[in-house]
Design a protein around this motif. Sequence first.
Motif, PDB file in Angstrom:
ATOM      1  N   PHE A 188      15.958  -7.859   1.789  1.00 48.00           N
ATOM      2  CA  PHE A 188      17.073  -7.075   2.403  1.00 48.00           C
ATOM      3  C   PHE A 188      16.668  -6.773   3.913  1.00 48.00           C
ATOM      4  N   GLY A 189      15.471  -6.267   3.971  1.00 48.94           N
ATOM      5  CA  GLY A 189      14.718  -5.647   5.100  1.00 48.94           C
ATOM      6  C   GLY A 189      14.769  -4.182   5.044  1.00 48.94           C
ATOM      7  N   ARG A 190      14.134  -3.385   5.989  1.00 49.47           N
ATOM      8  CA  ARG A 190      14.054  -2.166   5.792  1.00 49.47           C
ATOM      9  C   ARG A 190      15.031  -1.192   5.876  1.00 49.47           C
ATOM     10  N   LYS A 191      15.906  -1.532   6.983  1.00 50.93           N
ATOM     11  CA  LYS A 191      17.248  -0.812   7.209  1.00 50.93           C
ATOM     12  C   LYS A 191      18.178  -1.025   6.279  1.00 50.93           C
ATOM     13  N   ILE A 192      18.524  -2.013   5.406  1.00 47.02           N
ATOM     14  CA  ILE A 192      19.573  -2.121   4.307  1.00 47.02           C
ATOM     15  C   ILE A 192      18.900  -1.407   3.039  1.00 47.02           C
ATOM     16  N   THR A 193      17.796  -1.551   3.033  1.00 49.38           N
ATOM     17  CA  THR A 193      17.017  -0.761   1.647  1.00 49.38           C
ATOM     18  C   THR A 193      17.108   0.696   1.781  1.00 49.38           C
ATOM     19  N   TYR A 194      16.964   0.929   3.131  1.00 58.11           N
ATOM     20  CA  TYR A 194      16.798   2.619   3.350  1.00 58.11           C
ATOM     21  C   TYR A 194      18.375   3.137   3.364  1.00 58.11           C
ATOM     22  N   ILE A 195      19.305   2.270   3.818  1.00 61.63           N
ATOM     23  CA  ILE A 195      20.817   2.781   3.659  1.00 61.63           C
ATOM     24  C   ILE A 195      21.300   2.654   2.328  1.00 61.63           C
ATOM     25  N   LEU A 249       0.753  -1.073   0.081  1.00 60.08           N
ATOM     26  CA  LEU A 249       0.122   0.123  -0.237  1.00 60.08           C
ATOM     27  C   LEU A 249       1.076   1.289  -0.145  1.00 60.08           C
ATOM     28  N   THR A 250       1.972   1.220   0.703  1.00 57.07           N
ATOM     29  CA  THR A 250       2.865   2.553   0.942  1.00 57.07           C
ATOM     30  C   THR A 250       3.692   2.613  -0.655  1.00 57.07           C
ATOM     31  N   ALA A 251       4.006   1.509  -1.076  1.00 55.53           N
ATOM     32  CA  ALA A 251       4.542   1.632  -2.478  1.00 55.53           C
ATOM     33  C   ALA A 251       3.761   2.027  -3.451  1.00 55.53           C
ATOM     34  N   VAL A 252       2.479   1.570  -3.423  1.00 52.86           N
ATOM     35  CA  VAL A 252       1.558   2.064  -4.491  1.00 52.86           C
ATOM     36  C   VAL A 252       1.236   3.417  -4.423  1.00 52.86           C
ATOM     37  N   SER A 264      15.052   9.004  -3.770  1.00 50.47           N
ATOM     38  CA  SER A 264      13.782   9.628  -3.079  1.00 50.47           C
ATOM     39  C   SER A 264      13.005   8.532  -2.964  1.00 50.47           C
ATOM     40  N   SER A 265      12.555   7.612  -3.848  1.00 49.53           N
ATOM     41  CA  SER A 265      11.602   6.541  -3.794  1.00 49.53           C
ATOM     42  C   SER A 265      11.952   5.315  -2.764  1.00 49.53           C
ATOM     43  N   ILE A 266      13.205   5.344  -2.682  1.00 52.51           N
ATOM     44  CA  ILE A 266      13.476   4.099  -1.669  1.00 52.51           C
ATOM     45  C   ILE A 266      13.760   4.606  -0.125  1.00 52.51           C
ATOM     46  N   VAL A 267      14.043   5.843  -0.015  1.00 56.01           N
ATOM     47  CA  VAL A 267      14.169   6.411   1.270  1.00 56.01           C
ATOM     48  C   VAL A 267      12.908   6.712   1.933  1.00 56.01           C
ATOM     49  N   LEU A 268      11.829   7.243   0.865  1.00 56.79           N
ATOM     50  CA  LEU A 268      10.378   7.610   1.417  1.00 56.79           C
ATOM     51  C   LEU A 268       9.576   6.386   1.810  1.00 56.79           C
ATOM     52  N   VAL A 269       9.739   5.281   0.908  1.00 56.81           N
ATOM     53  CA  VAL A 269       8.937   4.077   1.074  1.00 56.81           C
ATOM     54  C   VAL A 269       9.484   3.434   2.393  1.00 56.81           C
ATOM     55  N   SER A 317      12.268   7.664 -10.378  1.00 53.10           N
ATOM     56  CA  SER A 317      11.628   7.341  -9.168  1.00 53.10           C
ATOM     57  C   SER A 317      10.311   6.239  -9.204  1.00 53.10           C
ATOM     58  N   LEU A 318       9.638   6.601 -10.395  1.00 56.23           N
ATOM     59  CA  LEU A 318       8.559   5.925 -10.559  1.00 56.23           C
ATOM     60  C   LEU A 318       8.875   4.364 -10.859  1.00 56.23           C
ATOM     61  N   ILE A 319      10.033   4.218 -11.726  1.00 60.01           N
ATOM     62  CA  ILE A 319      10.442   2.788 -12.169  1.00 60.01           C
ATOM     63  C   ILE A 319      11.078   2.316 -10.815  1.00 60.01           C
ATOM     64  N   THR A 320      11.810   2.993 -10.140  1.00 57.90           N
ATOM     65  CA  THR A 320      12.334   2.255  -8.817  1.00 57.90           C
ATOM     66  C   THR A 320      11.464   1.981  -7.800  1.00 57.90           C
ATOM     67  N   SER A 321      10.144   2.426  -7.783  1.00 61.18           N
ATOM     68  CA  SER A 321       9.056   2.297  -6.949  1.00 61.18           C
ATOM     69  C   SER A 321       8.385   0.831  -6.881  1.00 61.18           C
ATOM     70  N   PHE A 322       8.536   0.349  -8.252  1.00 57.03           N
ATOM     71  CA  PHE A 322       8.208  -0.836  -8.500  1.00 57.03           C
ATOM     72  C   PHE A 322       8.942  -2.061  -7.949  1.00 57.03           C
ATOM     73  N   ALA A 323      10.078  -1.780  -7.554  1.00 55.58           N
ATOM     74  CA  ALA A 323      10.944  -2.519  -6.957  1.00 55.58           C
ATOM     75  C   ALA A 323      11.315  -2.657  -5.676  1.00 55.58           C
ATOM     76  N   VAL A 324      10.724  -1.442  -4.878  1.00 52.53           N
ATOM     77  CA  VAL A 324      11.023  -1.180  -3.564  1.00 52.53           C
ATOM     78  C   VAL A 324      10.502  -2.232  -2.525  1.00 52.53           C
ATOM     79  N   ASP A 325       9.064  -2.608  -2.850  1.00 50.38           N
ATOM     80  CA  ASP A 325       8.842  -3.948  -2.228  1.00 50.38           C
ATOM     81  C   ASP A 325       9.478  -5.105  -2.183  1.00 50.38           C
ATOM     82  N   SER A 326       9.999  -5.500  -3.409  1.00 55.03           N
ATOM     83  CA  SER A 326      10.954  -6.593  -3.338  1.00 55.03           C
ATOM     84  C   SER A 326      12.196  -6.456  -2.644  1.00 55.03           C
TER      85      SER A 326
END
Length: 466
Positions: free
Chosen positions: A317-324, A163-166, A361-366, A303-312
């Motif tokens: 890797f988990g939220r921490k590694i993804t954010y970093i 839901l957050t990614a969408v 921006s896409s990765i850190v916000l989601v 950012s739009l293209i990246t947002s499709f991959a953020v969930d995966s």
Amino acid sequence: MEEPYDYSEVYQRLPLHIYLTYGMGHILNDVCASMWFTYLLVFMHLVLDFSNTQAGTLMLVGQIADALSTPFVGYFSDQGDNFWLCGYGKRKAWHMIGTICVIVTFPFIFSPCVKCENTSKTSQMLYYSVFIVIFQFGWAAVQISHLSLIPEISPNEHDRTKLTAVRYAFTVVANVLVYVVTWVVLHLGGSDNDKINYSDAKKFQHIVFSVMIFGSICSLLFHIFIEEKNLNSEIQDVRGPRLRTDFKELFSDVRLYHVALNYMCSRLFINLTQVFITLYLHEALDMVASALAVVPLVMYVASLITSFAVDSINRTFGRKITYIFGAVLGVSACAFIRFGTGTFYVRYLIYLVACLLGSASSIVLVSSLGITTDLIGTRTNSGAFVYGIMSFVDKLANGMVVEAIQGRHGEKDDPWYYRDVLTWVCGGAALVGGLAVIFLRNSGRVRDSTQDLLFEIDQGTNENIN
């Protein structure tokens, strides 16, 4: 022994139309935010001839109004059972009120002062401030009510992440729409190779009306198709009422302050790059008017293209590694900006920088929103208040930083000023946000399955009965 209740009959995976129509519910806010952060300073300073300090003050007024509105809306949204529109839905009622405020006021912010163009700048600032305050209250009401629906709709971590990614994907679509419309209007209006000036006032009005019509239609679809009836309500019917959050317990939880710092830094990075990228292009790189739409457009396509991959990525890797990882991309982009000069950079490399900024921006916000949702956990009755706290810190910090940056710049002729702002302020925000995530303490394992969460609710209820 009593058979355990089969919660699988209560909870089902969300259908596709819920994801889509939920994402539409914030598009009006998103198109307005895109105009606000990307073009408010440009419009006020270059079109209406306010000084840098005055333009920064108007943005500060808006950010303070937004910051004060968010905890207010959050608290009363959580107390929605006593609200006269609660039969419509305690979250959706505030969403509707906010939508009306936004529609009525925002067009006036991007228009010349009605019947007061020849008055003093102080009087005009008062005129714009009235519309800005009402707009920001409405914007906050939509934002908080929309965010607080995420933990209400589903208790499952992966559904919430989706839901957050969408939601963010639709935010990016809204930003892309704004920049496409802006480029078309400026291009067809003959400003393609010119610098922004007073003659562009009407063009900004056309842009605002175009994107707001689209956003209003999306809000209508959201209200038609999203019903505020959720799994948590059905569990409440089976096992009794949920306990409200103990606010003393909430504010004594050190994770609240780590998450707030992370969310604030994430928003600082995203919003300040959006605010100052156009001024950087205008002053430092001396790019034409159309570039003020094309470069941000490239940012948001990436950012739009990246947002499709953020969930995966979050799942793997988990939220921490993804954010970093997102923070590293953001700091890299800021380093490119610091050392980027010359014709080759202006013609080509600036678009690589835009891609890095957009992806970061896409990765850190989601990821940051996911971390906030994890903090809320099962305390959904206070979800809006927690989001209100996060947004309060975010908006106040953004407003103060923008005002400080604009006030320090004044009317000095320093073409590299905004390059340094993007390098040190935005890069520093991404770095501090990453550090906040690294030191964020977990209160236990993350709930990866709905069954675990429902079992804990069941156990807690039995303990209360005993």
